[in-house]
Structure formats: C-alpha cells, structure tokens
Design a protein around this motif. Structure first.
Motif, mmCIF file in Angstrom:
data_model
loop_
_atom_site.group_PDB
_atom_site.id
_atom_site.type_symbol
_atom_site.label_atom_id
_atom_site.label_comp_id
_atom_site.label_asym_id
_atom_site.label_seq_id
_atom_site.Cartn_x
_atom_site.Cartn_y
_atom_site.Cartn_z
ATOM 1 N N ALA A 138 0.673 -1.686 -0.069
ATOM 2 C CA ALA A 138 -0.417 0.840 0.424
ATOM 3 C C ALA A 138 1.102 0.965 0.311
ATOM 4 N N LEU A 139 1.858 1.352 0.955
ATOM 5 C CA LEU A 139 2.713 2.503 1.171
ATOM 6 C C LEU A 139 3.248 2.584 -0.860
ATOM 7 N N THR A 140 3.953 1.095 -1.329
ATOM 8 C CA THR A 140 4.404 1.923 -2.676
ATOM 9 C C THR A 140 3.581 2.154 -3.525
ATOM 10 N N ALA A 141 2.325 2.092 -2.995
ATOM 11 C CA ALA A 141 1.021 2.458 -4.155
ATOM 12 C C ALA A 141 0.928 3.912 -3.953
ATOM 13 N N LEU A 142 0.916 4.121 -2.386
ATOM 14 C CA LEU A 142 0.523 5.753 -2.503
ATOM 15 C C LEU A 142 1.412 6.642 -2.410
ATOM 16 N N SER A 143 3.118 5.948 -2.544
ATOM 17 C CA SER A 143 4.555 6.899 -2.541
ATOM 18 C C SER A 143 4.752 7.703 -4.245
ATOM 19 N N PRO A 144 3.981 7.785 -5.492
ATOM 20 C CA PRO A 144 3.932 8.355 -5.832
ATOM 21 C C PRO A 144 3.001 9.503 -5.626
ATOM 22 N N ILE A 145 2.025 8.902 -5.043
ATOM 23 C CA ILE A 145 1.056 10.657 -5.204
ATOM 24 C C ILE A 145 1.660 11.743 -4.145
ATOM 25 N N TRP A 146 1.772 10.874 -3.206
ATOM 26 C CA TRP A 146 2.504 11.977 -1.728
ATOM 27 C C TRP A 146 3.809 12.234 -2.617
ATOM 28 N N PHE A 147 3.835 12.187 -3.497
ATOM 29 C CA PHE A 147 5.558 12.948 -4.059
ATOM 30 C C PHE A 147 5.100 13.839 -4.789
ATOM 31 N N LEU A 148 3.696 13.361 -5.757
ATOM 32 C CA LEU A 148 3.238 14.727 -6.150
ATOM 33 C C LEU A 148 2.503 15.946 -5.825
ATOM 34 N N ARG A 149 1.717 15.615 -4.870
ATOM 35 C CA ARG A 149 1.373 16.455 -3.530
ATOM 36 C C ARG A 149 2.218 17.448 -2.867
ATOM 37 N N ARG A 150 3.641 16.202 -2.882
ATOM 38 C CA ARG A 150 4.341 17.555 -1.755
ATOM 39 C C ARG A 150 5.570 18.419 -2.769
ATOM 40 N N ARG A 151 5.313 17.907 -4.313
ATOM 41 C CA ARG A 151 5.696 18.634 -5.108
ATOM 42 C C ARG A 151 4.785 19.916 -5.982
ATOM 43 N N ARG B 245 3.064 21.222 -3.950
ATOM 44 C CA ARG B 245 2.880 22.466 -2.643
ATOM 45 C C ARG B 245 4.243 23.241 -1.895
ATOM 46 N N ALA B 246 5.302 22.853 -2.986
ATOM 47 C CA ALA B 246 6.496 23.189 -3.101
ATOM 48 C C ALA B 246 6.797 25.103 -4.021
ATOM 49 N N ARG B 247 5.594 24.828 -4.829
ATOM 50 C CA ARG B 247 5.337 25.598 -6.208
ATOM 51 C C ARG B 247 4.848 27.178 -5.693
ATOM 52 N N VAL B 248 3.970 26.565 -4.493
ATOM 53 C CA VAL B 248 3.181 27.531 -4.826
ATOM 54 C C VAL B 248 3.409 28.706 -3.705
ATOM 55 N N PRO B 249 4.967 28.143 -2.560
ATOM 56 C CA PRO B 249 5.517 29.157 -2.500
ATOM 57 C C PRO B 249 6.212 29.932 -3.192
#
Length: 314
Positions: free
Chosen positions: A281-294, A296-300
């Motif tokens: 499950a963690l492996t499947a969710l890790s791309p989604i987590w990475f994209l969301r973090r990226r 959020r980094a663009r907004v600031p």
C-alpha cells in the motif's frame, strides 16, 4: 498406559487389513475396532496388562465383546514384539526382553455371536532366575479374513501388550535426545517434535498428570500420552499456537537423577506475508505523496518577491 488401536486397510484384491497397536495416546479401558460396513466390531478390555514385580504365577483375563451385528471366529495367539519410534508394534520372534514363552492362553479359538462377550484366560509362570527388569509380549486376537463388497480380503487383529516386571534393580531413567521445530515461520500452528530414550531397566510412562510438556513463549503445551519401552526411543509431537510475532525458546525437560535432561530450540515467528500488505500500500501511494509535495512546493515559490512582475517601472 494403554494401547491405541490404529486401523490400517491396504486396498486391493487379496490384500490384508490389520489393526495395529500404538503404545499411547488414547484413554485407558479398551481397544476396539470401529464398525465396518459389514457390521464387524470387536472390543478387547483391558488394552494392556501390567504384572507387578515379584509375581511368579498368576491368572488374568481379557474380555472380548462382539459389538457388531454378525458372528465371527476369533483365534488367540501370543507374540514377542518391539516398538518403533512412533510406538507401533512389530512382532519379532526372539525380540529383546521376550516373554511369550512364559504365558499360555485359553481358549485358542472361539466364536462370538453378535452382542456376546467371552473371557480369554492368560496364565503366567515366570521361569527361574530371569533377568531383572521389564519383559514383554503381546496377545493377538485375530479375526480371519472376510470379503467386502469390493472383493477385498481383510484380516483384523487387535494386539494387547503384557508387561512383566522381574524383581531387581529398578531404573526408569530416560533422556531427551532431540527437540525439533521450525527455526523460522510466518505464523502458527507450529509443530514441535521431541525424542525420548529409555536407558533404564523398565518402561517409563508419560500420562495424565505426568504428561511431557514443552515450555515455549510463556505457554506449556502437552504432548499426548505415551510410553517409552525399555531400551527403546520414542518420538512424539505437539502443536503450539504462537503469538503474532515472537522470538521464543522451546524447552523440554525430563526429571531424573542429577536434575534430569533437557533440550531447547529457538523459534522465530514473523508474519512477513502480513507486513507485505502495508508495504504494498505504501509503495502504491508514494507517487501520489510525491506529486502532492511537489505541488505544494511550487505555491510558495510563485508568491516569493521577484517571482511575478507587477508592471511598475521607475
């Protein structure tokens, strides 16, 4: 100690089925063949005889009962035997500590009607100056072969052991020679096997409150009732239900002179198959987590000074 009756039927025209005796693992009282489609069922009580030390001459009886719905002939024989590591008897002329020549049986043949009970006399006469310690034999109750609907011939035999103790040095010393269990397992149940060797002059019973136990993971697991014959080795097994995760040590101890003997082994229980589910499950969710973090980094970065022109010139 009693004998547990185990039925073995070998299939095929002209082959024989035999009721064999296992030394241990059933309640005391009687040996009985289960009813067959032909209505055959023979019960023998007791399942074994023990003759106490110092007895020179005695008479004992076995009670035979036809619990089926057909009549049959029974022949009565005697035989010397040894037992294998599972406790099953093997009939062997001249076996160690043989005592068949000390015993006579009567009658040597009888007919049992449905529901009828008959006694069989066992007469013991111990010879002069025998070797001290246990001596043994088996009385065999045989029902001649009949034919089933499948044209299979089946001989049925119930063997009841007799143990005779000759006075002298009494030593029931045994030792734990082995303890086996899987070193690693994903989960339970876990099979644990031990081997016990008799080094004394008489047999050793492990029954009832004296059952052998294995201590493992904070539990005490009992082995089934069994007996170790004089000069023999017995292997028995128990089943343990472990916790979900455990690094446990299993220990079997047998009391005796000098503290007795024991054997230990380690069992690691780790359910990797269950841990694989959250990892997947963690492996499947890790791309989604990475994209969301990226994202959020663009907004600031866009809101920072100099990040966007405001159209004012000096």
């Amino acid at each position: 100690m009693t004998g547990a009756v185990v039925r073995r039927v070998r299939r095929g025209a002209g082959l024989l089925g035999v009721l064999c005796v296992l030394l241990g693992s059933v309640p005391a009282g009687r040996a009985e063949s289960a009813p067959s489609p032909s209505g055959f069922s023979l019960q023998v009580s007791p399942t074994r005889l023990e003759i106490p030390a110092g007895t020179v001459t005695t008479s004992r009886y076995f009670l035979l009962t036809n619990r089926g719905n057909t009549s049959f002939e029974v022949t009565v024989e005697k035989a010397d035997f040894v037992a294998d590591e599972r406790g099953a008897m093997s009939f062997l002329p001249g076996a160690p500590y043989a005592a068949s020549e000390w015993v006579t049986v009567r009658p040597k043949g009888l007919r049992l009607k449905a529901g009828e009970s008959r006694k069989v006399l066992v007469r013991l006469e111990v010879p002069a100056a025998p070797e001290p310690g246990d001596h043994q034999l088996a009385v065999l109750f045989k029902v001649p072969a009949g034919r089933t609907a499948a044209n299979i011939r089946i001989n049925r035999t119930i063997a009841t052991p007799i143990f005779i103790t000759v006075p002298g040095p009494v030593d029931d010393s045994v030792a734990v020679t082995d303890l086996r269990a899987p070193g690693f397992t994903l989960g339970g149940p876990v099979d644990i096997t031990t081997r016990i060797r008799d080094f004394g002059t008489i047999h050793r019973d492990f029954r009832g409150t004296g059952r052998l136990r294995v201590r493992v993971g904070g539990d005490e697991v009992q082995f089934p009732d069994f007996t170790v014959l004089r000069g023999s080795t017995r292997e028995v097994g128990a089943r343990w239900n472990p916790p979900l995760i455990c690094v446990c040590h299993a220990t079997v101890s047998v009391p005796g002179p000098g503290g007795g003997t024991h054997a230990s082994t380690r069992i690691v229980v780790l359910p990797l198959h269950l841990l694989a589910i959250p990892l997947a499950a963690l492996t499947a969710l890790s791309p989604i987590w990475f994209l969301r973090r990226r994202r959020r980094a663009r907004v600031p970065a866009a809101a920072a000074p100099g990040g966007v022109e405001d159209g004012h010139h000096s």
